[in-house]
Each structure stands twice: as structure tokens, then as C-alpha cells.
Design a protein around this motif. Structure first.
Motif, PDB file in Angstrom:
ATOM      1  N   ILE A   1       0.862  -1.186   0.000  1.00  0.00           N
ATOM      2  CA  ILE A   1       0.000   0.000   0.000  1.00  0.00           C
ATOM      3  C   ILE A   1       0.896   1.233   0.000  1.00  0.00           C
ATOM      4  O   ILE A   1       1.512   1.567   1.012  1.00  0.00           O
ATOM      5  N   LYS A   2       0.958   1.886  -1.146  1.00  0.00           N
ATOM      6  CA  LYS A   2       1.877   3.019  -1.300  1.00  0.00           C
ATOM      7  C   LYS A   2       1.292   4.284  -0.677  1.00  0.00           C
ATOM      8  O   LYS A   2       0.118   4.580  -0.855  1.00  0.00           O
ATOM      9  N   PRO A   3       2.117   5.036   0.048  1.00  0.00           N
ATOM     10  CA  PRO A   3       1.665   6.332   0.559  1.00  0.00           C
ATOM     11  C   PRO A   3       1.322   7.262  -0.607  1.00  0.00           C
ATOM     12  O   PRO A   3       2.114   7.399  -1.540  1.00  0.00           O
ATOM     13  N   GLU A   4       0.148   7.881  -0.543  1.00  0.00           N
ATOM     14  CA  GLU A   4      -0.291   8.760  -1.629  1.00  0.00           C
ATOM     15  C   GLU A   4      -0.430  10.210  -1.174  1.00  0.00           C
ATOM     16  O   GLU A   4       0.062  11.112  -1.828  1.00  0.00           O
ATOM     17  N   HIS A   5      -1.101  10.427  -0.066  1.00  0.00           N
ATOM     18  CA  HIS A   5      -1.315  11.771   0.468  1.00  0.00           C
ATOM     19  C   HIS A   5      -0.018  12.259   1.111  1.00  0.00           C
ATOM     20  O   HIS A   5       0.801  11.465   1.586  1.00  0.00           O
ATOM     21  N   GLU A   6       0.166  13.560   1.151  1.00  0.00           N
ATOM     22  CA  GLU A   6       1.348  14.145   1.772  1.00  0.00           C
ATOM     23  C   GLU A   6       1.531  13.642   3.205  1.00  0.00           C
ATOM     24  O   GLU A   6       2.652  13.348   3.645  1.00  0.00           O
ATOM     25  N   MET A   7       0.432  13.505   3.940  1.00  0.00           N
ATOM     26  CA  MET A   7       0.495  13.026   5.313  1.00  0.00           C
ATOM     27  C   MET A   7       1.042  11.603   5.365  1.00  0.00           C
ATOM     28  O   MET A   7       1.857  11.271   6.222  1.00  0.00           O
ATOM     29  N   GLU A   8       0.615  10.758   4.453  1.00  0.00           N
ATOM     30  CA  GLU A   8       1.075   9.366   4.435  1.00  0.00           C
ATOM     31  C   GLU A   8       2.566   9.292   4.117  1.00  0.00           C
ATOM     32  O   GLU A   8       3.298   8.499   4.719  1.00  0.00           O
ATOM     33  N   LYS A   9       3.009  10.120   3.207  1.00  0.00           N
ATOM     34  CA  LYS A   9       4.429  10.145   2.852  1.00  0.00           C
ATOM     35  C   LYS A   9       5.278  10.615   4.029  1.00  0.00           C
ATOM     36  O   LYS A   9       6.344  10.059   4.301  1.00  0.00           O
ATOM     37  N   LEU A  10       4.795  11.618   4.733  1.00  0.00           N
ATOM     38  CA  LEU A  10       5.534  12.117   5.891  1.00  0.00           C
ATOM     39  C   LEU A  10       5.535  11.099   7.029  1.00  0.00           C
ATOM     40  O   LEU A  10       6.535  10.943   7.724  1.00  0.00           O
ATOM     41  N   LEU A  11       4.443  10.388   7.214  1.00  0.00           N
ATOM     42  CA  LEU A  11       4.400   9.321   8.220  1.00  0.00           C
ATOM     43  C   LEU A  11       5.418   8.242   7.878  1.00  0.00           C
ATOM     44  O   LEU A  11       6.147   7.762   8.747  1.00  0.00           O
ATOM     45  N   TYR A  12       5.458   7.864   6.621  1.00  0.00           N
ATOM     46  CA  TYR A  12       6.407   6.852   6.161  1.00  0.00           C
ATOM     47  C   TYR A  12       7.837   7.281   6.509  1.00  0.00           C
ATOM     48  O   TYR A  12       8.623   6.500   7.033  1.00  0.00           O
ATOM     49  N   ALA A  13       8.157   8.527   6.225  1.00  0.00           N
ATOM     50  CA  ALA A  13       9.498   9.039   6.487  1.00  0.00           C
ATOM     51  C   ALA A  13       9.766   9.199   7.978  1.00  0.00           C
ATOM     52  O   ALA A  13      10.867   8.917   8.462  1.00  0.00           O
ATOM     53  N   ALA A  14       8.776   9.659   8.707  1.00  0.00           N
ATOM     54  CA  ALA A  14       8.971  10.008  10.118  1.00  0.00           C
ATOM     55  C   ALA A  14       9.067   8.800  11.038  1.00  0.00           C
ATOM     56  O   ALA A  14       9.739   8.872  12.069  1.00  0.00           O
ATOM     57  N   ASP A  15       8.421   7.715  10.701  1.00  0.00           N
ATOM     58  CA  ASP A  15       8.395   6.557  11.597  1.00  0.00           C
ATOM     59  C   ASP A  15       9.805   6.090  11.939  1.00  0.00           C
ATOM     60  O   ASP A  15      10.175   6.014  13.110  1.00  0.00           O
ATOM     61  N   GLU A  16      10.595   5.797  10.937  1.00  0.00           N
ATOM     62  CA  GLU A  16      11.969   5.345  11.184  1.00  0.00           C
ATOM     63  C   GLU A  16      12.826   6.473  11.742  1.00  0.00           C
ATOM     64  O   GLU A  16      13.664   6.261  12.617  1.00  0.00           O
TER      65      GLU A  16
END
Length: 168
Positions: free
Chosen positions: A94-109
């Protein structure tokens, strides 16, 4: 869902202090990103709190078990998609699409790496941490080895940010 409801849902499946602190950290980072970009910090914070809802009890089903838990807890599909997308190319497709999802992806690690770096400081805080200190820790592959530099870099790229921009 209110933040209190979200916290109770998270606590239903998570008891370890480390996991709860991580959820709170990601919540705070997501709220900050939302405020900087003119989005709803409450919604972004809720996603940050819930992002690892399934990890403590079902690590081998991370981001796969989450939809079931979230639906039972009353979360809407936008929260479910966002939570699941932070596992893109790691444990789900499930690819991040919204800006929020992309930032969550980056921020988690990244929050894991920053948290580990903060613990090494005399103050045990990020408040007095300088970017150069984080860069040095980032380059040391043995430091916080469980925090994937590849995911952080992929996340920055997804967001259209340099690593330094993301770190700040």
C-alpha cells in the motif's frame, strides 16, 4: 474519533512503554508537520498515534492486522489507509499517496533514530540537539541499526525533501 478514544484503542493492543512512547513521539511529529503545512493537526496526530497499533502483539502481521483492529475500533478508511501505507515496501504493498502518508512513512523510522540520538545526549533531549550531531549518528550504520536508513531516504524522496530538510 477523539484523541481519547484513539488512545484507548491503542492501549487495547499496546502496553509496553517503548511502543507507547514511540506512538506519542510520532503523534507529535505528525502534528508539527500538519501545522507547518496547513493541515488538521488532530487528524494527522491520530494517524501518528495509531500507526503501529498491531506491531506489539502481531509484529509478523504488521500493517496487515491493523485494518481489522482499526475497523473494530471505529476508525474510518482514511485512517486505515494512512496507517497501512507506512509499511509500504516493508510489509505491505500500500503506497503512501497523500502528503500526510508520505511524511508518516518518512517520520516513523526517523523518530527512532532521533530518539536514540537524544538518549545519548547528557540532556536526554532533542531540544538542544544540533543537526550536525544527528548527521554524525546517521552516518554510523551501527548506531540505532534497527532504524532503516533506506526507509528514511525513500521517505524523504517520497516527500520531495532532502534528508536535511526532513531532519529539521
Amino acid at each position: 474519533m477523539t484523541r481519547q478514544q484513539v488512545w484507548e484503542l491503542l492501549r487495547r493492543y499496546n502496553a509496553e512503554p517503548f511502543h507507547l512512547r514511540h506512538a506519542l513521539t510520532v503523534e507529535g511529529v505528525m502534528r508539527c508537520f500538519a501545522e507547518q503545512r496547513g493541515y488538521d493537526p488532530e487528524f494527522w496526530g491520530i494517524v501518528g498515534l495509531l500507526h503501529d497499533i498491531d506491531f506489539e502483539q502481531w509484529p509478523e502481521q504488521h500493517c496487515v492486522k491493523a485494518p481489522e483492529l482499526l475497523r473494530e475500533g471505529g476508525a474510518d478508511e482514511s485512517i486505515i489507509h494512512a496507517v497501512c501505507s507506512h509499511g509500504w515496501a516493508i510489509c505491505v504493498d500500500i503506497k503512501p499517496e497523500h502528503e500526510m502518508e508520505k511524511l508518516l512513512y518518512a517520520a516513523d523510522e526517523l523518530t527512532g533514530l532521533i530518539g536514540a540520538a537524544a538518549l545519548m545526549r547528557p540532556s536526554k533531549s532533542v531540544q538542544d540537539m544540533e543537526l550536525k550531531s544527528l548527521k554524525k549518528k546517521y552516518k554510523d550504520k551501527k548506531f540505532a541499526a534497527g532504524c532503516s536508513r533506506e526507509v528514511i531516504e525513500r521517505g524523504a524522496e517520497l516527500c520531495g525533501l532532502t534528508l536535511e530538510e526532513l531532519w529539521q
